[in-house]
Structures are given as C-alpha cells and as structure tokens.
Design a protein around this motif. Sequence first.
Motif, PDB file in Angstrom:
ATOM      1  N   ARG A  69     -17.488   7.173 -26.415  1.00  0.00           N
ATOM      2  CA  ARG A  69     -18.688   7.852 -26.937  1.00  0.00           C
ATOM      3  C   ARG A  69     -19.964   7.331 -26.264  1.00  0.00           C
ATOM      4  O   ARG A  69     -20.882   8.111 -25.983  1.00  0.00           O
ATOM      5  CB  ARG A  69     -18.752   7.647 -28.442  1.00  0.00           C
ATOM      6  CG  ARG A  69     -17.710   8.501 -29.185  1.00  0.00           C
ATOM      7  CD  ARG A  69     -17.778   8.295 -30.683  1.00  0.00           C
ATOM      8  NE  ARG A  69     -16.892   9.251 -31.375  1.00  0.00           N
ATOM      9  CZ  ARG A  69     -16.710   9.277 -32.686  1.00  0.00           C
ATOM     10  NH1 ARG A  69     -17.333   8.364 -33.445  1.00  0.00           N
ATOM     11  NH2 ARG A  69     -15.904  10.173 -33.244  1.00  0.00           N
ATOM     12  N   ALA A  73     -22.700   9.396 -24.190  1.00  0.00           N
ATOM     13  CA  ALA A  73     -24.101   9.413 -24.612  1.00  0.00           C
ATOM     14  C   ALA A  73     -25.044   8.947 -23.507  1.00  0.00           C
ATOM     15  O   ALA A  73     -26.142   9.487 -23.355  1.00  0.00           O
ATOM     16  CB  ALA A  73     -24.271   8.558 -25.847  1.00  0.00           C
ATOM     17  N   GLN A 140     -20.177  14.895 -25.079  1.00  0.00           N
ATOM     18  CA  GLN A 140     -20.544  14.454 -26.418  1.00  0.00           C
ATOM     19  C   GLN A 140     -19.986  15.388 -27.480  1.00  0.00           C
ATOM     20  O   GLN A 140     -19.471  14.947 -28.517  1.00  0.00           O
ATOM     21  CB  GLN A 140     -22.069  14.381 -26.539  1.00  0.00           C
ATOM     22  CG  GLN A 140     -22.700  13.254 -25.701  1.00  0.00           C
ATOM     23  CD  GLN A 140     -24.212  13.230 -25.823  1.00  0.00           C
ATOM     24  OE1 GLN A 140     -24.778  13.794 -26.761  1.00  0.00           O
ATOM     25  NE2 GLN A 140     -24.853  12.569 -24.869  1.00  0.00           N
TER      26      GLN A 140
END
Length: 534
Positions: A69, A73, A140
């Motif tokens: 993640r 990001a 994302q």
Amino acid sequence: MLLLNKLRLVPSQIVTVTVLLTLLLFIPQILLNWQAYYNFNSITKHEFQLQRLSDEITYLDEVLTMSARMNAATGNFIWEERYRKFEPQLDIAIKESIKLAPQVYENENAQKIDAANQRLVAIEYQSFELVRNNQKEIAQLLLFNSEYEKQKQIYADGVAKRKRNISLQLQQKVDDYYKRLFWAILESIISLVMLIPAWLLVLHLLQQYLKAKKFAQAALEETNYRLEMQVAERTAKLKHKNIQLQQTLQELQHAQVQLIQTEKMSSLGQLVAGVAHEINNPVNFIYGNVMHVKEYSQQLLTLINLYQQQNFNYNSEITSLINKIDLEFILDDMPKVLSSMTVGTERIREIVLTLRNFSRLDEAEMKPVDIHEGIDSALLILQYRLKEKHKQQEIAIIKDYGDLPLVECYAGGLNQVFMNIFSNAIDALYEWEAECFKGNAKKHLSSIIVHTEVTNEECVIISIKDNGPGMTEEVKTRLFDPFFTTKPVGKGTGLGLSISYQIIVEKHKGKIQCISAPGKGTEFLIEIPINQTR
C-alpha cells in the motif's frame, strides 16, 4: 525389633531387602517422571515454537500489506524492495510451521487461508506492476477495493483461528502434563510412606553398627598411639645414633684426608730439604772458589800484560800461540765469564734458600715468620708455570707488599695455603685464555696481584687476586667443601681449598673469604692474627 526377632533376619539381609524394595518402588517413578519431562520438553520445543511462528507469520503478513500500500501511495520503489525482502522470510516461517504441525495445514480452513493468501499476493504483484507503469491511482484503488479487503479478512480470520487451535492444543498438553505430574507425586508419597519404617529400621541398625565401630576404633586408636609412641621413641634413638655415626664418619674422613695430605706435604718437605741440602754443599764450594778463581785470573791477566809490555815478540812460538788462542779476546771475555758464573751461583744459592724456607712443612710449633718469604717461596716453586709457553702467555705477578711484622704461625701450613691458591689461579687463567683463544676474542693479559697490609694493628691481610673467569654464586657456596671441584676427573681432588680453610680458620683462628663473580676474576682474602692467643 519383635518382628525382627520373629523373622530371624540378620542386619545385612534387612538392609538388602530395604534397598531392593526402594529400587522396585522408585524405578517406575523415575521412568514416569522421565516420560513426563520428555512430554513437557516436547511441548516446549514444538508447541511454543509453533505459537511463535504463528505470531511471526501474522506480523510479516502485515508488513507485506503495508509495503504494498505504501508503494502504491508514494510510488517509491523502496517499498517494493522492502516487500521483496520480507516475502522470503514469510515463506520460510510458513514452511517451518507446516513442518512442525502438518495436520493443522491439511484441513479445509487451511485450504481457504492458502487460497486467500495466493489471491492477495497476486493483487499486490499487480499493484507493483501498475506503479512501475506510473499508474499509482489505479494501484491504490486495487489495494483498497472490496475484493482485496475480503481476501484480507478471510486470511486474517483463518490465521487467528489457527492460532486459537494451536493455543488450545498447547493448553491441553500442559493440562495432561500436570495430571501426570500429580499422579507421579502421589505415587512417590505412597512409596515414601511404605519405605519410612524400613529405613528407620536400617537407621537403627546403622546406629548400633556405628556405636560398635566407635568402640573398636577407640581401642584401635589407643593401640596405634602406643605403637606410634614406641616407634617414635626408637626412631629418635636411631636418628640420634645415625647422626653420631655420620659425624664420626665425617670426622674420620676429614682426619684421614688431613693425615694423608700432611704425610704427603711432610714427605715433600723432607724431599725438598734433602735436595736443597745436597745442592747447597757443592754450590757453596763453587761459590766460595769462584771468588778465588776471579782473583787468580785477574793476577794472571796482570802478569800477561807485564810480559807483553816487556816486548817478548822475538819468540816466534809464543807469538804463534798468542795468535792461535786469540789472547785479546780471552783478556776481554774472561772477566765476563767469571762475573756470569758468580751471578749463576748466587741464583742457585737463592733458589736453595727458598726451597729450604718452603720445606718447613713438618714444623709442629708456631714461630714468628716473614709472610712475604712464604709467598715468594710458593711463587718461585711455581715459576715454571708462570712463564710463557706454547699458546700460553706469561702470567704477570704484581706484588704490592705492605710493611708487615713477623707473624706467629705455622710457616709450612701457610706455604701450603699460598701454593693451593696460586695453583688454582694459574689453572683458571690458562683455562680462561684457552676459551678466549677458541672464540677468537681479544687477547687476554693474565695477571695475579698479591697485596698485604696490617689491619687494626692485630691482624695481617693477604689478598691474592686474579683477572680470570671468576665463578658463580653456586660454586662459591661450596668452594670450601671437601672433595668439591670444578676441574675434570683426574685433574683435581677437591681437597686444596678445604685443607686451606682448616689451616687458616682452625689452626690460626683466622678468616678466609672468596670474592668473585662471572667474568670479573677471583680474589681470596686471608686474615690471620699477628700473635696467636693461647
């Protein structure tokens, strides 16, 4: 004790039965305890390790999810590298967990967990690909959509359920261990209750045995003490007798050595005195007549001169004889020959006088003596060893005589002391010179310094110092011991300095001291009273 009398068992049989009973009761207890320990060790080794691996799997899974993640990001590839770093560790932890508990990973729940994990890995790999293609927003959305969250939840619930199962299994095994431990303790207590009376009986027998042994030991110790006292008393007597025998033996040995040496020196003195006497008589004839021959020859030479002045050359026969015998040379050389004969006879008389002085070895009484005469006598006798020889240079004698009075002493004994010390010094100097020659060292100039002086107006000191190799402290401590020598076999008896010590210390109530160090020469200091107190 009543039961013991009825059974008619001897103490050794009771002890044997008690020991066998103890073994029969406690061996099963030992086996049971060992089995319980083994099971508990298995729990510690496998179940706790399995629980630790489950915690590690949960932690690594969270690390991988966070890395994927964060990569989506930020678009920073360092998070993908972090993911790739921890992914092998997760695989290793899962493989170790499967190896320890394969049955946990073979049920239906394990298959669902594995399927969810594979789907999650596929989605995370897909997000890494999108980030590398600069599609962070899609990556994302992919990692935060409902499908990813669903699979994540399935995986998390399955891992938590598996962890609970492992905890339940662990608790069940621990409970089983406590049950077995309880029964083992209970059986041990029952065994102890059964064995306590038997061991109390054994203890009573041991007390009786120790009491009887104590009485026997006391009697034995008393007997031993009496024997030891008798042995100690006899040993002390034997030791005392042995010491007396050793002292007597040493005194006999010293007396024998002294007697032999005295006899040798007495014989030497008699020989030297006889030779000196036999030489002295003809030498006196020669010495007494040389003066007359010198006077007569001078008168004859005067007569010949008068004949020559009267001019008798008319006689051809006389003239021929004068030329033949070389009269001028005879007139010139005859005084020299006579003078040389006079010096030679005086030298022989001096040697004879020295020999007669040295030959006073058998004199039994003390007499006032000139110490310097004794030193000169010893040096004269050793003159042949002091002169230069093949590969041996001359040893220089340096005399530093003080103004000494006549000393009351045994002249022959002191001459023997001087002879021993000078002989040892010459041996040491020649040995030192030979070692320097072998090592091609700088040429060593050998010398012996003789110094005399008066101290406190009561004693004279004679110092004899050489510049030889010196000696070690170990040799110095044994220097005056009988039969101790550093010379090769056949070249020294080890008696010279021992006898010298007896002559100086015991006969003259004096002192003899050696000052020496390796490489610094050796000095003997002799101190004797001028007048002997009686």
